[in-house]
Design a protein around this motif. Structure first.
Motif, PDB file in Angstrom:
ATOM      1  N   UNK A  50      44.229  -3.185 -26.940  1.00 28.33           N
ATOM      2  CA  UNK A  50      44.215  -3.140 -28.561  1.00 28.33           C
ATOM      3  C   UNK A  50      44.171  -1.559 -28.709  1.00 28.33           C
ATOM      4  N   UNK A  51      43.559  -0.804 -27.861  1.00 25.28           N
ATOM      5  CA  UNK A  51      43.541   0.460 -28.052  1.00 25.28           C
ATOM      6  C   UNK A  51      44.814   1.342 -27.906  1.00 25.28           C
ATOM      7  N   UNK A  52      45.499   0.656 -26.807  1.00 25.52           N
ATOM      8  CA  UNK A  52      46.982   1.248 -26.390  1.00 25.52           C
ATOM      9  C   UNK A  52      47.772   0.881 -27.618  1.00 25.52           C
ATOM     10  N   UNK A  53      47.810  -0.173 -28.278  1.00 25.04           N
ATOM     11  CA  UNK A  53      48.374  -0.329 -29.412  1.00 25.04           C
ATOM     12  C   UNK A  53      48.170   0.378 -30.768  1.00 25.04           C
ATOM     13  N   UNK A  54      46.822   0.709 -30.813  1.00 29.36           N
ATOM     14  CA  UNK A  54      46.709   1.834 -31.929  1.00 29.36           C
ATOM     15  C   UNK A  54      47.082   3.028 -31.739  1.00 29.36           C
ATOM     16  N   UNK A  83      31.265   8.033 -37.796  1.00 28.16           N
ATOM     17  CA  UNK A  83      31.214   6.820 -38.385  1.00 28.16           C
ATOM     18  C   UNK A  83      32.401   6.349 -39.399  1.00 28.16           C
ATOM     19  N   UNK A  84      32.684   7.376 -40.071  1.00 25.92           N
ATOM     20  CA  UNK A  84      33.666   7.309 -41.117  1.00 25.92           C
ATOM     21  C   UNK A  84      35.043   6.875 -40.197  1.00 25.92           C
ATOM     22  N   UNK A  85      35.524   7.588 -39.156  1.00 26.62           N
ATOM     23  CA  UNK A  85      36.617   7.344 -38.617  1.00 26.62           C
ATOM     24  C   UNK A  85      36.732   6.057 -37.648  1.00 26.62           C
ATOM     25  N   UNK A  86      35.525   5.867 -37.290  1.00 27.55           N
ATOM     26  CA  UNK A  86      35.471   4.748 -36.167  1.00 27.55           C
ATOM     27  C   UNK A  86      35.751   3.617 -36.986  1.00 27.55           C
ATOM     28  N   UNK A  87      35.239   3.400 -38.013  1.00 29.19           N
ATOM     29  CA  UNK A  87      35.230   2.155 -38.935  1.00 29.19           C
ATOM     30  C   UNK A  87      36.716   1.893 -39.479  1.00 29.19           C
ATOM     31  N   UNK A  88      37.204   3.010 -39.934  1.00 33.95           N
ATOM     32  CA  UNK A  88      38.700   2.977 -40.180  1.00 33.95           C
ATOM     33  C   UNK A  88      39.674   2.422 -39.333  1.00 33.95           C
ATOM     34  N   UNK A  89      39.473   3.013 -37.852  1.00 35.63           N
ATOM     35  CA  UNK A  89      40.240   3.017 -36.800  1.00 35.63           C
ATOM     36  C   UNK A  89      40.094   1.552 -36.234  1.00 35.63           C
ATOM     37  N   UNK A  90      39.049   1.073 -36.090  1.00 38.87           N
ATOM     38  CA  UNK A  90      38.612  -0.263 -35.619  1.00 38.87           C
ATOM     39  C   UNK A  90      39.317  -1.359 -36.868  1.00 38.87           C
ATOM     40  N   UNK A  91      39.369  -1.170 -38.006  1.00 42.80           N
ATOM     41  CA  UNK A  91      39.750  -1.951 -38.844  1.00 42.80           C
ATOM     42  C   UNK A  91      41.476  -1.958 -38.740  1.00 42.80           C
ATOM     43  N   UNK A  92      41.901  -0.803 -38.427  1.00 47.20           N
ATOM     44  CA  UNK A  92      43.402  -0.766 -38.362  1.00 47.20           C
ATOM     45  C   UNK A  92      43.908  -1.244 -37.056  1.00 47.20           C
ATOM     46  N   UNK A  93      43.038  -1.275 -36.039  1.00 47.86           N
ATOM     47  CA  UNK A  93      43.282  -1.902 -34.814  1.00 47.86           C
ATOM     48  C   UNK A  93      43.420  -3.631 -35.147  1.00 47.86           C
ATOM     49  N   UNK A  94      42.487  -4.172 -35.676  1.00 44.50           N
ATOM     50  CA  UNK A  94      42.548  -5.486 -36.034  1.00 44.50           C
ATOM     51  C   UNK A  94      43.669  -5.859 -36.900  1.00 44.50           C
ATOM     52  N   UNK A  95      44.158  -5.016 -37.703  1.00 47.23           N
ATOM     53  CA  UNK A  95      45.395  -5.302 -38.356  1.00 47.23           C
ATOM     54  C   UNK A  95      46.610  -5.573 -37.444  1.00 47.23           C
ATOM     55  N   UNK A 126      44.864   9.036 -25.522  1.00 48.52           N
ATOM     56  CA  UNK A 126      46.133   9.745 -25.690  1.00 48.52           C
ATOM     57  C   UNK A 126      47.242   9.230 -25.110  1.00 48.52           C
ATOM     58  N   UNK A 127      47.074   9.037 -23.639  1.00 50.00           N
ATOM     59  CA  UNK A 127      48.413   8.452 -22.914  1.00 50.00           C
ATOM     60  C   UNK A 127      48.607   7.197 -23.332  1.00 50.00           C
ATOM     61  N   UNK A 128      47.878   6.375 -23.965  1.00 49.88           N
ATOM     62  CA  UNK A 128      48.114   4.992 -24.096  1.00 49.88           C
ATOM     63  C   UNK A 128      48.378   4.010 -22.903  1.00 49.88           C
ATOM     64  N   UNK A 129      47.845   4.424 -22.024  1.00 45.70           N
ATOM     65  CA  UNK A 129      47.733   3.718 -20.738  1.00 45.70           C
ATOM     66  C   UNK A 129      46.592   3.316 -20.118  1.00 45.70           C
TER      67      UNK A 129
END
Length: 229
Positions: A50-54, A83-95, A126-129
């Motif tokens: 999921x993080x690689x996908x993000x 806190x601000x960036x984490x919530x935004x990125x977790x939400x985007x990951x689930x999208x 950053x590597x996405x691996x």
């Protein structure tokens, strides 16, 4: 054929497709060393995938979040930005991925938190691996802005009071960070559950429409049969 582009492609695939694609790529490799290197690539956990996908989506805020691992901010500013960036990125990951199990969402949160705290973790992300989630503990390695120098002539008693107050403030800040992280996890779980509920409701409505159409067809066939009797 080089290893990096192969790994780039493989680690962008859902975990259930990884093994078959990896084995096929290894068979197509043009030399034994490359084939072995491809075959040795480990299947990612769902959270790591999921993080690689993000990372491949590269949403706004991702690079800013990773940059926090070396940012010069006060602890208060650092905690707020995390806190601000984490919530935004977790939400985007689930999208991007759709609903994930609770443990996978936790893996995503822990990995992003580690990447915002430790430069080496940020580079791994950053590597996405990624093949497994990263872990975070403490305040990390970000460089806080130095506190203002204390005035000359501070006596021992005043210094002890100040140090005790600073310890209490740090403990309170850590408790706040932990509470905010727990809240974020609960909100992410709620979002995933709501999406699952919405999809189930859509499937129920589709099933009702199909059943209604089938009932109408049955009645029409029954009437036709009666007319022929």
């Amino acid at each position: 054929m080089d290893l990096k582009p192969v790994a780039d492609e493989l680690y962008g695939l859902p975990p259930k497709e990884f093994t078959a694609a990896r084995n096929a790529a290894a068979k197509q490799a043009d030399d034994k060393d490359l084939a072995k290197a491809i075959a040795d690539l480990r299947k990612p956990t769902v959270g790591a995938w999921a993080v690689n996908r993000l990372v491949r989506d590269a949403p706004d805020g991702l690079e800013e979040a990773l940059g926090l691992s070396t940012a010069q901010l006060t602890m208060r500013e650092l905690g707020r930005k995390r806190k601000e960036l984490l919530e935004t990125l977790v939400y985007r990951t689930l999208e991007l991925t759709g609903p994930l199990a609770d443990d996978a969402v936790t893996q995503v949160r822990n990995t992003l938190t580690a990447a915002m705290s430790d430069p080496e973790s940020a580079e791994q992300v950053r590597t996405g691996h990624l093949t497994k989630p990263l872990e975070y503990s403490g305040f990390g390695f970000a460089l806080p802005v130095p506190e203002p120098a204390q005035p000359d002539g501070e006596d021992a008693l005043a210094r002890k009071r100040r140090e005790r107050q600073e310890r209490k403030r740090a403990e309170a800040q850590q408790a706040l960070d932990e509470a905010e992280q727990a809240l974020g996890e609960a909100q992410a779980d709620q979002l995933a559950a709501q999406r699952a509920f919405d999809r189930a409701a859509e499937r129920l409505e589709d099933a009702k429409r199909v059943a209604s159409a089938a009932e109408k067809a049955r009645k029409a066939a029954e009437r036709k049969l009666n007319d022929l009797s």
